[in-house]
Design a protein around this motif. Structure first.
Motif, PDB file in Angstrom:
ATOM      1  N   ILE A 440       1.072  -1.667  -0.237  1.00 15.61           N
ATOM      2  CA  ILE A 440       0.031   0.439  -0.126  1.00 15.61           C
ATOM      3  C   ILE A 440       0.986   1.282   0.517  1.00 15.61           C
ATOM      4  N   LYS A 441       1.578   1.353   0.697  1.00 16.81           N
ATOM      5  CA  LYS A 441       2.812   2.573   0.604  1.00 16.81           C
ATOM      6  C   LYS A 441       3.458   2.561  -0.653  1.00 16.81           C
ATOM      7  N   ALA A 442       3.703   1.384  -1.215  1.00 20.55           N
ATOM      8  CA  ALA A 442       4.462   2.141  -2.514  1.00 20.55           C
ATOM      9  C   ALA A 442       4.037   2.258  -3.724  1.00 20.55           C
ATOM     10  N   VAL A 443       2.294   1.524  -3.124  1.00 24.91           N
ATOM     11  CA  VAL A 443       1.479   2.212  -4.959  1.00 24.91           C
ATOM     12  C   VAL A 443       0.674   3.519  -4.135  1.00 24.91           C
ATOM     13  N   GLU A 444       0.513   4.439  -2.820  1.00 22.55           N
ATOM     14  CA  GLU A 444       0.344   5.435  -2.722  1.00 22.55           C
ATOM     15  C   GLU A 444       1.616   6.229  -3.092  1.00 22.55           C
ATOM     16  N   THR A 445       2.807   6.182  -2.842  1.00 18.37           N
ATOM     17  CA  THR A 445       4.067   6.593  -3.309  1.00 18.37           C
ATOM     18  C   THR A 445       4.511   6.965  -4.880  1.00 18.37           C
ATOM     19  N   ASP A 446       3.380   6.027  -5.365  1.00 23.08           N
ATOM     20  CA  ASP A 446       4.132   5.980  -6.573  1.00 23.08           C
ATOM     21  C   ASP A 446       3.078   6.930  -7.409  1.00 23.08           C
ATOM     22  N   LEU A 447       1.691   7.407  -6.895  1.00 18.80           N
ATOM     23  CA  LEU A 447       0.373   7.866  -7.857  1.00 18.80           C
ATOM     24  C   LEU A 447       1.107   9.468  -7.743  1.00 18.80           C
ATOM     25  N   PRO A 448       0.652   9.795  -9.064  1.00 17.94           N
ATOM     26  CA  PRO A 448       1.029  11.003  -9.316  1.00 17.94           C
ATOM     27  C   PRO A 448       0.268  11.442  -8.795  1.00 17.94           C
ATOM     28  N   ARG A 449       1.192  12.502  -8.355  1.00 19.27           N
ATOM     29  CA  ARG A 449       1.319  14.080  -7.531  1.00 19.27           C
ATOM     30  C   ARG A 449       1.074  15.229  -7.793  1.00 19.27           C
ATOM     31  N   PRO A 450       0.017  15.918  -7.253  1.00 20.22           N
ATOM     32  CA  PRO A 450       0.172  16.882  -7.848  1.00 20.22           C
ATOM     33  C   PRO A 450       0.922  18.139  -8.195  1.00 20.22           C
ATOM     34  N   GLY A 451       0.489  18.966  -9.267  1.00 20.12           N
ATOM     35  CA  GLY A 451       2.136  19.501  -9.992  1.00 20.12           C
ATOM     36  C   GLY A 451       1.945  21.538  -9.561  1.00 20.12           C
ATOM     37  N   VAL A 452       0.852  21.941  -8.985  1.00 17.94           N
ATOM     38  CA  VAL A 452       0.965  23.102  -8.348  1.00 17.94           C
ATOM     39  C   VAL A 452       1.052  23.420  -7.012  1.00 17.94           C
ATOM     40  N   GLU A 453       2.012  24.267  -6.692  1.00 14.67           N
ATOM     41  CA  GLU A 453       1.759  24.794  -4.895  1.00 14.67           C
ATOM     42  C   GLU A 453       1.235  25.686  -4.884  1.00 14.67           C
ATOM     43  N   PHE A 454       0.810  25.852  -3.872  1.00 14.77           N
ATOM     44  CA  PHE A 454      -0.564  27.124  -3.591  1.00 14.77           C
ATOM     45  C   PHE A 454      -0.255  26.983  -1.693  1.00 14.77           C
ATOM     46  N   SER A 455      -0.692  28.265  -1.994  1.00 16.28           N
ATOM     47  CA  SER A 455      -1.269  28.817  -0.258  1.00 16.28           C
ATOM     48  C   SER A 455      -1.931  29.801  -0.004  1.00 16.28           C
ATOM     49  N   ALA A 456      -2.978  29.207   0.916  1.00 19.26           N
ATOM     50  CA  ALA A 456      -3.859  30.278   0.515  1.00 19.26           C
ATOM     51  C   ALA A 456      -4.441  29.746   2.158  1.00 19.26           C
ATOM     52  N   LEU A 457      -5.854  30.512   2.846  1.00 22.04           N
ATOM     53  CA  LEU A 457      -5.990  31.566   3.450  1.00 22.04           C
ATOM     54  C   LEU A 457      -7.802  31.266   2.945  1.00 22.04           C
ATOM     55  N   VAL A 458      -7.980  29.371   3.103  1.00 21.27           N
ATOM     56  CA  VAL A 458      -9.801  29.555   3.062  1.00 21.27           C
ATOM     57  C   VAL A 458     -10.630  30.648   4.044  1.00 21.27           C
ATOM     58  N   PRO A 459     -11.291  30.886   4.113  1.00 17.86           N
ATOM     59  CA  PRO A 459     -12.368  31.555   4.294  1.00 17.86           C
ATOM     60  C   PRO A 459     -12.948  30.325   5.019  1.00 17.86           C
ATOM     61  N   TYR A 460     -14.018  29.808   5.816  1.00 11.40           N
ATOM     62  CA  TYR A 460     -14.907  28.849   7.041  1.00 11.40           C
ATOM     63  C   TYR A 460     -15.806  28.095   6.304  1.00 11.40           C
ATOM     64  N   GLU A 461     -16.182  29.375   5.891  1.00 12.88           N
ATOM     65  CA  GLU A 461     -17.477  29.600   4.706  1.00 12.88           C
ATOM     66  C   GLU A 461     -16.985  28.298   3.703  1.00 12.88           C
ATOM     67  N   ARG A 462     -15.823  27.932   3.150  1.00 10.62           N
ATOM     68  CA  ARG A 462     -15.475  27.370   1.678  1.00 10.62           C
ATOM     69  C   ARG A 462     -15.054  25.783   2.740  1.00 10.62           C
ATOM     70  N   GLY A 463     -15.426  25.690   3.507  1.00  7.11           N
ATOM     71  CA  GLY A 463     -14.762  24.194   3.946  1.00  7.11           C
ATOM     72  C   GLY A 463     -14.648  23.089   2.785  1.00  7.11           C
ATOM     73  N   ASP A 464     -16.007  22.900   1.309  1.00  7.03           N
ATOM     74  CA  ASP A 464     -15.818  22.277   0.294  1.00  7.03           C
ATOM     75  C   ASP A 464     -14.606  22.597  -0.134  1.00  7.03           C
ATOM     76  N   LEU A 465     -13.637  23.832  -0.592  1.00  2.00           N
ATOM     77  CA  LEU A 465     -12.448  23.449  -0.735  1.00  2.00           C
ATOM     78  C   LEU A 465     -11.242  22.811   0.130  1.00  2.00           C
ATOM     79  N   VAL A 466     -11.791  22.825   1.086  1.00  2.00           N
ATOM     80  CA  VAL A 466     -10.555  22.259   1.855  1.00  2.00           C
ATOM     81  C   VAL A 466     -10.436  20.761   1.647  1.00  2.00           C
ATOM     82  N   ASN A 467     -11.916  20.490   1.941  1.00  2.00           N
ATOM     83  CA  ASN A 467     -12.378  18.722   1.642  1.00  2.00           C
ATOM     84  C   ASN A 467     -11.367  18.922   0.435  1.00  2.00           C
ATOM     85  N   ARG A 468     -11.454  19.234  -0.911  1.00  2.00           N
ATOM     86  CA  ARG A 468     -11.146  19.271  -2.347  1.00  2.00           C
ATOM     87  C   ARG A 468      -9.967  18.894  -2.303  1.00  2.00           C
TER      88      ARG A 468
END
Length: 504
Positions: A440-468
């Motif tokens: 399982i660890k090997a599979v998770e390591t080989d999964l494609p990794r997201p390529g765009v770095e971000f830094s955000a302050l997400v309002p609490y009313e946008r909890g859907d974004l944090v879930n995604r």
């Protein structure tokens, strides 16, 4: 008068049964096996456990009665065999045209397993060393006479050749041995026809069988005579092309019509599969395909990794219909894992073409978990055979993780040899759970990794974004503040674009 009966006490009788096992651990006189054979422990009552879909399918398959009294030579099958699998008595014959003697013996051993899976009783197996198969009879003239004597002595009703026979070779062998002759391709197609469950799988198998049969039509007795009858087209039969058309021509035309219909049906089914695949890609859900040689333990591994509960049986091509399950990584990322049809040496090209839409799951996957049987006499041959099919379906460039299964019964020296040859590999036992965490660890390591770095302050009313972000991205830092949730990490381009509005 003296009463010899002892006084009955319920408490005493119950106390006397305390040492009894809940279930037998050995087959009883009626041949019933232990509870452990069916996945229950000795202190569990099978009636109190909800069976999985795979367990119910396996019970249904074993409920089919196999009979040895019905002959299946060259005559048609009668209604007597309704809901029964024929237990044919077969003799195997092969040609050793290359490789070592061990390779030839392994090939015949695999053919014997295929024959038993199809519902046959193997009586004898022979092979001949030749530079190439005989163009007339597959084996030499002297070997044909020896084969005829073996068939007569054993009472066999079928001969199975370890190769794909030309129509002339098939006809000549049947004429000289006097029994039915089938080749490796027909045997595999027969197994697929028995085990296909879904509508798509049954359609794919029927298409492969018709494509194989079209080149091997033959007439018996008057079947090659000119067709006539009815009152249409100057005496030609109904549906015929007119006087002079032979029955074999009519059969070939009807097969072509049926093939065209099946191709149209598969095209419609492929559209549904493509829609589901496109939906996963649109939501950036990584796909993992479990592929490998037949009976290497792919379904067992899928059950162990995802709890899918699909059918598991120690037989070749036990499961044909692909199963996809959604699962998550330790950090919450969502991905899918699919079981695929097993491969085999010299997999019939008719099956590869018919199952192309299913095999595309492998070509379109983000990672292939290539399962190999570590206890097999020739695991390297299994790896090579599967990779040959990968090349044929355009999956050679997909990242690959080799999982060496059945480590509990495999030779440690063989596993060490395989891991030296395949550095990106892990040894597991789907039966005991050994090495599953590492896989399982090997599979998770080989999964494609997201390529765009971000830094955000997400309002609490946008909890859907944090879930995604949890489901489809990677989080390096998460902090809850008075203004909202501070999140830093990596995400796909679409999600990163939405988070840009809350850039911190």
């Amino acid at each position: 008068m003296t009463n010899n009966a002892h006084d009955f006490s319920l408490a005493d009788e119950l106390e006397a049964t305390e040492d009894w096992d809940a279930l037998d651990t050995e087959p009883d006189a009626d041949g019933f096996e232990s509870a452990e054979e069916y996945g229950y422990s000795a202190d569990e009552d099978p009636e109190d456990i909800d069976p999985t879909v795979g367990a119910m399918e396996l019970a249904e398959r074993h409920a089919l009665k196999r009979v040895a009294s019905l002959r299946t030579e060259l005559e048609d099958i009668t209604e007597v065999e309704y809901r029964q699998l024929r237990l044919e008595r077969v003799v195997l014959v092969g040609v050793w045209a290359g490789g070592t003697q061990t390779d030839a013996e392994n090939s015949l051993a695999e053919l014997a397993l295929l024959a038993e899976t199809a519902g046959s009783e193997v009586l004898e197996a022979i092979y001949q060393r030749r530079q190439a198969p005989d163009p007339a009879t597959y084996i030499g003239r002297g070997k044909v006479e020896a084969l005829k004597e073996i068939v007569a002595a054993t009472g066999a009703d079928t001969v199975i050749a370890d190769g794909e026979l030309a129509p002339s070779q098939l006809r000549n062998l049947e004429d000289r041995t006097g029994v039915k002759v089938v080749d490796r391709t027909a045997l595999i197609l027969d197994i697929f026809a028995q085990h296909a469950k879904s509508r798509e799988g049954q359609t794919q198998v029927e298409l492969a069988q018709l494509s194989y049969m079209k080149q091997r039509l033959r007439g018996w007795g008057g079947n090659l005579s000119r067709q006539a009858g009815g009152r249409v087209a100057g005496g030609a039969g109904i549906g015929g092309r007119g006087p002079g058309e032979t029955k074999i021509e009519t059969d070939r035309r009807r097969i072509n019509t049926k093939i065209a219909k099946l191709n149209r049906e598969l095209k419609a089914m492929k559209g549904t599969r493509d829609t589901k695949r496109a939906d996963r890609k649109r939501h950036h859900i990584p796909a993992v395909a479990i592929a490998g040689y037949t009976n290497a333990g792919k379904s067992s591994l899928l059950n162990r990794l995802t709890g899918a509960g699909v059918l598991v049986e120690d037989a070749l091509f036990a499961t044909l219909d692909p199963t996809t399950r959604k699962t998550t990584t330790d950090d919450g990322r969502v991905y899918t894992m699919s079981d695929t049809v097993g491969f085999v040496r010299h997999l019939p090209h008719q099956l590869v073409e018919a199952f192309r839409s299913t095999l595309e799951e492998v070509a379109d996957a983000d990672l292939v978990v290539h399962v190999v049987d570590g206890s097999h006499p020739d695991p390297e041959g299994q790896l090579a055979a599967v990779r040959e099919v990968f090349a044929e379906i355009g999956a050679s460039e997909v990242p690959e993780l080799v999982v060496i299964n059945k480590a509990d019964i495999a030779d440690p020296l063989v596993i060490a040899r395989l891991q030296r040859a395949e550095p990106h590999s892990v040894a597991v036992s789907a039966k005991t759970g050994e090495g599953i965490d590492a896989a399982i660890k090997a599979v998770e390591t080989d999964l494609p990794r997201p390529g765009v770095e971000f830094s955000a302050l997400v309002p609490y009313e946008r909890g859907d974004l944090v879930n995604r972000i949890h489901q489809h991205g990677e989080i390096d830092h998460l902090e809850h503040t008075a203004e909202g949730t501070v999140v830093k990490g990596r995400a796909n381009a679409d999600l990163a674009g939405e988070l840009a509005a809350y850039s911190a």
